[in-house]
Design a protein around this motif. Structure first.
Motif: not given
Length: 303
Positions: A286-293
């Motif tokens: 995947f690309s980039g950080l963001g969305g993790g919980s």
């Protein structure tokens, strides 16, 4: 002039007193957001050579849809490694859409650490695995004050385990004698607690069915009404009749549903390891950080 000097003096004292105290909100993360690094090292505790080695290992996990961020500083705000690790994971969105994130946090002067896992990562790295990684690859170096190797060996342990490297899988899949002792103690505590709960349940049930007029365990529910009194609160009025003396008993209680209303269930996606961790995969890149919980998975402590 004197006021300016006094202001500057107090500002300097304040800055020195709070240098190296970080929260998920104020720790510098810009290079991590831009995918240049996976190591946050604001107090320069780790050498650049070791940061580069850790980066190589952690960035390679991106091909498995796993993101691992390692943060090392002197102090965590509130001296709470658990809240810091989870907060940093949420702040950065470590783990992406599949929630397959890991945050390793170390505060050298607090002498505390934590490995936190995203909701989608907990089935691959259980709390027990996190604890074993810490006990076998991190804590021995922490006790010796070797911060560089503590973090590098931890990174190698995470990387090796997730990549099914035999030496790490065998090492981390086996319990230590301490864990066996702990599990035995926990087993006794669990059985004792279960027995207590059963006894309490029987007592509570018997008390609820005891008639206040004749003392017999003969109350029978004949009616129950639930009335809303506020956004999350309800009044429940129950009517009972005694099968022995035929007297009527009324009972009122308040039900608060605010806790259940605020609960959020986390979706767990992604593939699982097959068999004894010899097959299966964590998915594609995947690309980039963001969305993790981040939930409450992981382990940590002090040294």
């Amino acid at each position: 002039m004197r006021k300016i000097i006094t202001y500057l003096l107090f500002s300097a004292i304040f800055t020195i007193a709070y240098a190296g105290v970080y929260s998920p909100k104020n720790i510098p993360v810009e290079r991590v957001k831009q995918n240049y690094t996976r190591v946050i090292n604001p107090d320069k505790i780790l050498s650049q050579e070791y940061c580069d080695s850790i980066d190589t290992l952690m960035l390679s996990l991106d091909t498995m849809s796993v993101q691992c961020v390692i943060a090392v500083c002197e102090h965590f705000e509130g001296d709470d490694p658990y809240e810091f690790a989870i907060g940093l994971g949420r702040e950065l969105g470590v783990g992406g859409a599949k929630n397959q994130g890991i945050v390793v946090a170390l505060a050298t002067l607090d002498r505390s650490f934590w490995i936190s896992t995203g909701e989608g990562m907990e089935k691959f790295m259980t709390d027990a695995i996190c604890r074993r990684i810490e006990d076998r690859y991190m804590v021995p170096y922490l006790k010796a004050g070797d911060w560089n190797n503590a973090m590098l060996q931890t990174a190698k342990g995470i990387h090796g385990y997730l990549n099914h490297k035999e030496e790490y899988v065998q090492e981390l899949s086996s319990k230590s004698s301490t864990e066996d002792d702990d599990s035995g103690i926990l087993g006794y505590l669990f059985m004792g607690g279960a027995a207590s709960l059963i006894g309490l349940g029987v007592y509570s049930s018997r008390k609820a069915r005891t008639c206040p007029h004749c003392g017999k365990v003969k109350l029978k529910l004949v009616d129950r009404q639930r009335t809303k009194i506020s956004a999350y609160k309800y009044r429940i009025k129950s009517t009972y009749k005694c099968e022995n003396c035929h007297e009527i008993t009324y009972r009122d209680q308040i039900e608060d549903t605010s806790a259940s209303a605020g609960a959020v269930g986390g979706a767990v996606g992604g593939s699982v390891f097959g068999g004894s961790r010899g097959g299966g995969s964590l998915g594609g890149p995947f690309s980039g950080l963001g969305g993790g919980s981040f939930g409450g998975g992981g382990a940590g402590g002090r040294f």
